[in-house]
Design a protein around this motif. Structure first.
Motif, mmCIF file in Angstrom:
data_model
loop_
_atom_site.group_PDB
_atom_site.id
_atom_site.type_symbol
_atom_site.label_atom_id
_atom_site.label_comp_id
_atom_site.label_asym_id
_atom_site.label_seq_id
_atom_site.Cartn_x
_atom_site.Cartn_y
_atom_site.Cartn_z
ATOM 1 N N ALA A 20 0.828 -1.203 0.000
ATOM 2 C CA ALA A 20 0.000 0.000 0.000
ATOM 3 C C ALA A 20 0.865 1.257 0.000
ATOM 4 C CB ALA A 20 -0.929 -0.007 1.210
ATOM 5 N N THR A 21 1.981 1.217 0.735
ATOM 6 C CA THR A 21 2.865 2.381 0.820
ATOM 7 C C THR A 21 3.567 2.635 -0.505
ATOM 8 O OG1 THR A 21 3.213 1.989 3.183
ATOM 9 C CG2 THR A 21 4.829 3.377 2.046
ATOM 10 N N ALA A 22 4.133 1.597 -1.105
ATOM 11 C CA ALA A 22 4.820 1.764 -2.382
ATOM 12 C C ALA A 22 3.879 2.333 -3.433
ATOM 13 C CB ALA A 22 5.396 0.426 -2.839
ATOM 14 N N ARG A 23 2.667 1.816 -3.487
ATOM 15 C CA ARG A 23 1.712 2.285 -4.493
ATOM 16 C C ARG A 23 1.255 3.713 -4.218
ATOM 17 N NH1 ARG A 23 -2.206 -3.059 -5.362
ATOM 18 N NH2 ARG A 23 -0.811 -4.152 -6.825
ATOM 19 N N LEU A 24 0.976 4.016 -2.969
ATOM 20 C CA LEU A 24 0.509 5.366 -2.651
ATOM 21 C C LEU A 24 1.599 6.398 -2.922
ATOM 22 C CD1 LEU A 24 -1.803 7.093 -1.487
ATOM 23 C CD2 LEU A 24 -0.686 6.882 0.739
ATOM 24 N N PHE A 25 2.834 6.069 -2.572
ATOM 25 C CA PHE A 25 3.930 7.002 -2.834
ATOM 26 C C PHE A 25 4.065 7.263 -4.335
ATOM 27 C CE2 PHE A 25 6.903 7.435 1.010
ATOM 28 C CZ PHE A 25 5.855 7.336 1.910
ATOM 29 N N VAL A 135 10.760 6.748 7.693
ATOM 30 C CA VAL A 135 9.613 6.304 8.487
ATOM 31 C C VAL A 135 9.804 4.832 8.795
ATOM 32 C CG1 VAL A 135 7.127 5.891 8.533
ATOM 33 C CG2 VAL A 135 8.012 8.010 7.540
ATOM 34 N N ASN A 136 9.803 4.503 10.067
ATOM 35 C CA ASN A 136 9.924 3.112 10.513
ATOM 36 C C ASN A 136 8.572 2.631 11.015
ATOM 37 O OD1 ASN A 136 12.735 3.061 10.007
ATOM 38 N ND2 ASN A 136 13.141 4.029 11.982
ATOM 39 N N GLU A 215 -3.783 0.980 3.658
ATOM 40 C CA GLU A 215 -3.702 2.301 3.040
ATOM 41 C C GLU A 215 -3.717 3.432 4.075
ATOM 42 O OE1 GLU A 215 -4.991 -0.675 0.172
ATOM 43 O OE2 GLU A 215 -5.776 -0.123 2.150
ATOM 44 N N GLU A 216 -4.294 3.164 5.250
ATOM 45 C CA GLU A 216 -4.338 4.190 6.283
ATOM 46 C C GLU A 216 -2.980 4.370 6.958
ATOM 47 O OE1 GLU A 216 -8.987 4.151 7.625
ATOM 48 O OE2 GLU A 216 -7.823 2.342 8.031
ATOM 49 N N ILE A 217 -2.180 3.333 6.989
ATOM 50 C CA ILE A 217 -0.800 3.465 7.453
ATOM 51 C C ILE A 217 0.032 4.146 6.366
ATOM 52 C CG2 ILE A 217 1.207 2.257 8.348
ATOM 53 C CD1 ILE A 217 -1.362 2.136 10.107
ATOM 54 N N ALA A 218 -0.211 3.760 5.117
ATOM 55 C CA ALA A 218 0.524 4.346 3.997
ATOM 56 C C ALA A 218 0.318 5.861 3.925
ATOM 57 C CB ALA A 218 0.094 3.689 2.685
ATOM 58 N N SER A 219 -0.890 6.313 4.140
ATOM 59 C CA SER A 219 -1.153 7.749 4.040
ATOM 60 C C SER A 219 -0.496 8.514 5.187
ATOM 61 C CB SER A 219 -2.658 8.026 4.019
ATOM 62 O OG SER A 219 -3.281 7.578 5.209
ATOM 63 N N THR A 220 -0.363 7.883 6.337
ATOM 64 C CA THR A 220 0.368 8.510 7.441
ATOM 65 C C THR A 220 1.846 8.619 7.098
ATOM 66 O OG1 THR A 220 -1.222 7.583 9.014
ATOM 67 C CG2 THR A 220 0.854 8.392 9.912
ATOM 68 N N ALA A 221 2.399 7.568 6.503
ATOM 69 C CA ALA A 221 3.804 7.597 6.073
ATOM 70 C C ALA A 221 4.028 8.683 5.025
ATOM 71 C CB ALA A 221 4.219 6.237 5.526
ATOM 72 N N ALA A 222 3.083 8.839 4.103
ATOM 73 C CA ALA A 222 3.205 9.869 3.070
ATOM 74 C C ALA A 222 3.226 11.264 3.693
ATOM 75 C CB ALA A 222 2.062 9.746 2.071
ATOM 76 N N PHE A 223 2.372 11.499 4.667
ATOM 77 C CA PHE A 223 2.385 12.782 5.374
ATOM 78 C C PHE A 223 3.731 13.030 6.025
ATOM 79 C CE2 PHE A 223 2.112 14.466 9.736
ATOM 80 C CZ PHE A 223 1.894 15.806 9.448
ATOM 81 N N CYS A 225 6.581 11.914 5.261
ATOM 82 C CA CYS A 225 7.658 12.059 4.279
ATOM 83 C C CYS A 225 7.529 13.318 3.429
ATOM 84 C CB CYS A 225 7.687 10.838 3.361
ATOM 85 S SG CYS A 225 8.398 9.360 4.127
ATOM 86 N N SER A 226 6.434 14.028 3.577
ATOM 87 C CA SER A 226 6.172 15.190 2.736
ATOM 88 C C SER A 226 6.511 16.486 3.452
ATOM 89 C CB SER A 226 4.691 15.216 2.339
ATOM 90 O OG SER A 226 3.890 15.619 3.441
ATOM 91 N N ASP A 227 6.430 17.590 2.728
ATOM 92 C CA ASP A 227 6.637 18.902 3.333
ATOM 93 C C ASP A 227 5.567 19.225 4.374
ATOM 94 O OD1 ASP A 227 8.888 19.293 1.806
ATOM 95 O OD2 ASP A 227 7.862 20.460 0.256
ATOM 96 N N ASP A 228 4.403 18.563 4.271
ATOM 97 C CA ASP A 228 3.352 18.770 5.275
ATOM 98 C C ASP A 228 3.815 18.322 6.659
ATOM 99 O OD1 ASP A 228 1.569 19.682 3.317
ATOM 100 O OD2 ASP A 228 0.862 17.661 2.897
ATOM 101 N N GLY A 229 4.743 17.369 6.700
ATOM 102 C CA GLY A 229 5.249 16.860 7.972
ATOM 103 C C GLY A 229 6.621 17.387 8.331
ATOM 104 N N ALA A 230 6.991 18.519 7.756
ATOM 105 C CA ALA A 230 8.366 19.016 7.888
ATOM 106 C C ALA A 230 8.773 19.341 9.322
ATOM 107 C CB ALA A 230 8.555 20.258 7.010
ATOM 108 N N TYR A 231 7.808 19.598 10.209
ATOM 109 C CA TYR A 231 8.148 19.951 11.588
ATOM 110 C C TYR A 231 7.911 18.784 12.540
ATOM 111 C CZ TYR A 231 9.018 23.297 15.376
ATOM 112 O OH TYR A 231 9.559 23.981 16.444
ATOM 113 N N VAL A 232 7.761 17.592 11.980
ATOM 114 C CA VAL A 232 7.557 16.392 12.794
ATOM 115 C C VAL A 232 8.840 15.572 12.722
ATOM 116 C CG1 VAL A 232 6.124 14.366 13.214
ATOM 117 C CG2 VAL A 232 5.124 16.417 12.166
ATOM 118 N N ASN A 233 9.474 15.369 13.862
ATOM 119 C CA ASN A 233 10.742 14.643 13.887
ATOM 120 C C ASN A 233 10.909 13.929 15.225
ATOM 121 O OD1 ASN A 233 13.176 13.715 12.915
ATOM 122 N ND2 ASN A 233 14.303 15.596 13.263
#
Length: 247
Positions: A20-25, A135-136, A215-223, A225-233
């Motif tokens: 799901a992650t590979a496809r969503l990315f 993302v682990n 897909e719900e885990i994949a969409s969290t990973a996408a967030f 990995c994106s600029d939307d999550g730039a302040y999450v570390n």
């Protein structure tokens, strides 16, 4: 096109959350190196994605395979920006006193050492590309515990702690590292490990009234990995539908 211009390496991509992650990315604009030991599953994951996704049969518990997958990202796409570690598995039913040492070592290597090996191989490439994100995929079991599954619980708890160390050590290189702790997700692994009555019981425990979707885990990973999550570390994101206590 949330991930346009990024190159991602996704492990465990032969099915479930990894697929799901590979496809969503790829759907969101990334070019993807998808790895798994399941070559047939991997081929199915990449089917229809053309040049946007490259299937790379590889064992994430092998240092040589990890290095080869990272090198392939550079060869095919010129860089590596994102890594999603999704390899893992378990076979519940034993306590610590039931484990032979080689069996314990197997599950720790599968669930924790694989993440270390992929991060060790990928971080220099991500840094050379100007930074990115890792993302682990851990587990809610690494937070709350789980009965009769101690190696898995210990390894996934280790993934969470390793993620925090990665965030501290590599922030100066422009690399963010976060972990996701999925709750009960209806994957092929879940179907193998749990009976239908157990799955129905877990569905009732969720405030969502159902099990999660890969897909719900994949969409969290996408967030993340994106600029939307730039302040999450260095964070652990629980994606469990809302529930109390271990299952």
């Amino acid at each position: 096109m949330q991930l346009a211009g990024r190159v991602a390496l996704v492990t465990g991509a032969g099915g479930g959350i990894g697929r799901a992650t590979a496809r969503l990315f790829a759907d969101r604009g990334a070019r993807v190196i998808a790895t798994d030991i399941d070559e047939a599953g991997l081929t199915e994951t990449a089917d229809g994605y053309g040049d946007a996704m490259v299937a790379c049969p590889a064992d994430a518990t092998s240092a040589d395979d990890a290095a080869r997958a990272v090198a392939l990202a550079g060869e095919r796409f010129g860089a590596l920006h994102l890594l999603v570690n999704n390899v893992g598995g378990s076979r519940p039913g034993k306590t610590v006193t039931d484990f032979a040492l080689d069996e314990w070592d197997f599950w720790i290597r599968l669930n924790l050492t694989s993440t270390f090996l992929m991060c060790r191989a990928a971080i220099p490439a991500i840094a050379a590309a100007g930074g990115g994100a890792i993302v682990n995929v851990a587990s809610g079991a690494g937070v709350t515990g789980m009965g009769r599954n101690p190696a898995y619980v210990a390894a996934k708890g280790g993934v969470i702690s390793l993620t925090r160390s990665l965030a501290i050590d590599h922030a100066a290189q422009g690399i963010r590292a976060n972990a996701i702790a999925p709750g009960p997700i209806l994957t092929p692994l879940m179907k193998r490990n749990r009976s239908e009555p157990e799955i129905a019981f877990m569905s009732k425990l969720s405030l969502a009234g159902r099990l999660g979707k890969p897909e719900e885990i994949a969409s969290t990973a996408a967030f993340l990995c994106s600029d939307d999550g730039a302040y999450v570390n260095g964070e652990l994101i629980n994606v469990g539908g809302g529930r109390g206590g271990p299952i």
